[in-house]
Design a protein around this motif. Sequence first.
Motif, PDB file in Angstrom:
ATOM      1  N   UNK A  34       0.871  -1.285   0.284  1.00  0.00           N
ATOM      2  CA  UNK A  34       0.262  -0.590  -0.028  1.00  0.00           C
ATOM      3  C   UNK A  34       0.960   1.010   0.439  1.00  0.00           C
ATOM      4  N   UNK A  35       1.762   1.313   0.642  1.00  0.00           N
ATOM      5  CA  UNK A  35       3.435   2.361   0.436  1.00  0.00           C
ATOM      6  C   UNK A  35       3.654   3.111  -0.695  1.00  0.00           C
ATOM      7  N   UNK A  36       3.538   1.326  -1.197  1.00  0.00           N
ATOM      8  CA  UNK A  36       4.498   1.818  -3.240  1.00  0.00           C
ATOM      9  C   UNK A  36       3.150   1.770  -3.661  1.00  0.00           C
ATOM     10  N   UNK A  37       1.961   1.660  -3.625  1.00  0.00           N
ATOM     11  CA  UNK A  37       0.757   2.275  -4.904  1.00  0.00           C
ATOM     12  C   UNK A  37       1.006   3.832  -4.173  1.00  0.00           C
ATOM     13  N   UNK A  38       0.429   4.338  -2.674  1.00  0.00           N
ATOM     14  CA  UNK A  38       0.404   5.387  -2.581  1.00  0.00           C
ATOM     15  C   UNK A  38       1.436   6.704  -2.993  1.00  0.00           C
ATOM     16  N   UNK A  39       2.753   5.807  -3.633  1.00  0.00           N
ATOM     17  CA  UNK A  39       3.941   6.226  -3.651  1.00  0.00           C
ATOM     18  C   UNK A  39       3.880   7.063  -5.221  1.00  0.00           C
ATOM     19  N   UNK A  40       3.595   5.884  -5.869  1.00  0.00           N
ATOM     20  CA  UNK A  40       3.085   5.779  -7.432  1.00  0.00           C
ATOM     21  C   UNK A  40       2.325   7.156  -7.400  1.00  0.00           C
ATOM     22  N   UNK A  41       0.898   6.916  -6.500  1.00  0.00           N
ATOM     23  CA  UNK A  41       0.395   8.187  -7.246  1.00  0.00           C
ATOM     24  C   UNK A  41       0.293   9.341  -6.677  1.00  0.00           C
ATOM     25  N   UNK A  43       3.477  10.543  -7.122  1.00  0.00           N
ATOM     26  CA  UNK A  43       4.413  11.367  -8.035  1.00  0.00           C
ATOM     27  C   UNK A  43       2.721  11.413  -8.875  1.00  0.00           C
ATOM     28  N   UNK A  44       2.033  11.304  -9.419  1.00  0.00           N
ATOM     29  CA  UNK A  44       1.058  11.820 -10.239  1.00  0.00           C
ATOM     30  C   UNK A  44       0.637  13.080  -9.790  1.00  0.00           C
ATOM     31  N   UNK A  45       0.560  13.535  -8.662  1.00  0.00           N
ATOM     32  CA  UNK A  45      -0.192  14.180  -8.145  1.00  0.00           C
ATOM     33  C   UNK A  45      -1.566  14.152  -8.359  1.00  0.00           C
ATOM     34  N   UNK A  46      -2.438  15.135  -7.392  1.00  0.00           N
ATOM     35  CA  UNK A  46      -3.864  15.394  -7.011  1.00  0.00           C
ATOM     36  C   UNK A  46      -4.098  16.072  -8.502  1.00  0.00           C
ATOM     37  N   UNK A  47      -3.593  16.949  -9.272  1.00  0.00           N
ATOM     38  CA  UNK A  47      -3.774  17.516 -10.708  1.00  0.00           C
ATOM     39  C   UNK A  47      -3.924  16.373 -11.497  1.00  0.00           C
ATOM     40  N   UNK A  48      -3.679  15.073 -11.041  1.00  0.00           N
ATOM     41  CA  UNK A  48      -4.742  14.343 -12.650  1.00  0.00           C
ATOM     42  C   UNK A  48      -5.620  13.389 -11.783  1.00  0.00           C
ATOM     43  N   UNK A  49      -6.197  13.901 -11.100  1.00  0.00           N
ATOM     44  CA  UNK A  49      -7.579  12.937 -10.149  1.00  0.00           C
ATOM     45  C   UNK A  49      -8.110  14.159 -10.193  1.00  0.00           C
ATOM     46  N   UNK A  50      -9.166  13.870 -11.009  1.00  0.00           N
ATOM     47  CA  UNK A  50     -10.888  15.237 -11.007  1.00  0.00           C
ATOM     48  C   UNK A  50     -11.520  14.415 -10.234  1.00  0.00           C
ATOM     49  N   UNK A  51     -11.908  13.524  -9.849  1.00  0.00           N
ATOM     50  CA  UNK A  51     -12.883  13.185  -9.083  1.00  0.00           C
ATOM     51  C   UNK A  51     -12.092  13.643  -7.422  1.00  0.00           C
ATOM     52  N   UNK A  53     -13.552  12.296  -4.478  1.00  0.00           N
ATOM     53  CA  UNK A  53     -14.153  11.380  -4.099  1.00  0.00           C
ATOM     54  C   UNK A  53     -12.749  10.727  -4.329  1.00  0.00           C
ATOM     55  N   UNK A  54     -12.097  10.655  -5.132  1.00  0.00           N
ATOM     56  CA  UNK A  54     -11.004   9.803  -5.536  1.00  0.00           C
ATOM     57  C   UNK A  54      -9.622  10.771  -4.388  1.00  0.00           C
ATOM     58  N   UNK A  55      -9.663  11.889  -4.682  1.00  0.00           N
ATOM     59  CA  UNK A  55      -8.494  12.418  -4.355  1.00  0.00           C
ATOM     60  C   UNK A  55      -8.642  12.597  -2.171  1.00  0.00           C
ATOM     61  N   UNK A  56     -10.024  12.511  -1.522  1.00  0.00           N
ATOM     62  CA  UNK A  56      -9.947  12.205  -0.512  1.00  0.00           C
ATOM     63  C   UNK A  56      -9.756  10.697  -0.159  1.00  0.00           C
ATOM     64  N   UNK A  57     -10.000   9.755  -1.407  1.00  0.00           N
ATOM     65  CA  UNK A  57      -9.108   8.613  -0.596  1.00  0.00           C
ATOM     66  C   UNK A  57      -7.969   8.315  -1.015  1.00  0.00           C
ATOM     67  N   UNK A  58      -7.758   8.786  -1.813  1.00  0.00           N
ATOM     68  CA  UNK A  58      -5.528   9.324  -1.911  1.00  0.00           C
ATOM     69  C   UNK A  58      -5.364   9.749  -0.251  1.00  0.00           C
ATOM     70  N   UNK A  59      -5.826  10.249  -0.258  1.00  0.00           N
ATOM     71  CA  UNK A  59      -5.292  11.371   0.436  1.00  0.00           C
ATOM     72  C   UNK A  59      -5.293  10.243   2.172  1.00  0.00           C
ATOM     73  N   UNK A  88      -3.573  15.838  -1.654  1.00  0.00           N
ATOM     74  CA  UNK A  88      -4.478  15.700  -2.165  1.00  0.00           C
ATOM     75  C   UNK A  88      -5.728  16.141  -1.986  1.00  0.00           C
ATOM     76  N   UNK A  89      -5.842  16.611  -0.116  1.00  0.00           N
ATOM     77  CA  UNK A  89      -7.157  17.172   0.272  1.00  0.00           C
ATOM     78  C   UNK A  89      -7.907  18.508  -0.459  1.00  0.00           C
ATOM     79  N   UNK A  90      -6.586  19.014  -1.080  1.00  0.00           N
ATOM     80  CA  UNK A  90      -7.040  20.876  -1.784  1.00  0.00           C
ATOM     81  C   UNK A  90      -6.462  22.245  -0.725  1.00  0.00           C
ATOM     82  N   UNK A  91      -8.212  22.831  -1.092  1.00  0.00           N
ATOM     83  CA  UNK A  91      -7.635  24.448  -0.969  1.00  0.00           C
ATOM     84  C   UNK A  91      -8.757  24.445   0.271  1.00  0.00           C
ATOM     85  N   UNK A  92     -10.021  23.236   0.399  1.00  0.00           N
ATOM     86  CA  UNK A  92     -10.802  23.237   1.369  1.00  0.00           C
ATOM     87  C   UNK A  92     -10.712  21.830   2.210  1.00  0.00           C
TER      88      UNK A  92
END
Length: 110
Positions: A34-41, A43-51, A53-59, A88-92
């Motif tokens: 899970x740590x490896x998968x999280x590190x990969x995500x 690397x892409x960064x939150x700007x590549x996740x438009x949803x 709900x998914x950004x909160x999951x990754x946070x 990943x949580x963002x501005x709010x």
Amino acid sequence: ISHQPIEVSMEQLFLCDGGDEQDDDSSMSVLSLSGIATSQINKAGPEFVSDRTQRIRFAGWNLQASNESAGKSNFRAALYYCRNGLRFIGDDPWLNETCQLSVELHEGAA
């Protein structure tokens, strides 16, 4: 599937945001899957996740990886994960749906 991105990510994680290499090898620890998968995500960064709900999951994944790293006394990695979780949580971060997660990520980063 190439394992090179995972190997590169693991190396970069140990450097924590591409900082200086650590002289002490004892600070490195084996990452969970899970740590490896999280590190990969991360690397892409939150700007590549438009949803959102998914950004909160990754946070949340980052919080879990941070807790795991802190439990192994790898506090640089724990900070790395907390900072990425907050990205990943963002501005709010203080909305009802993310308030508790934000508190935990801020506490972990402190």
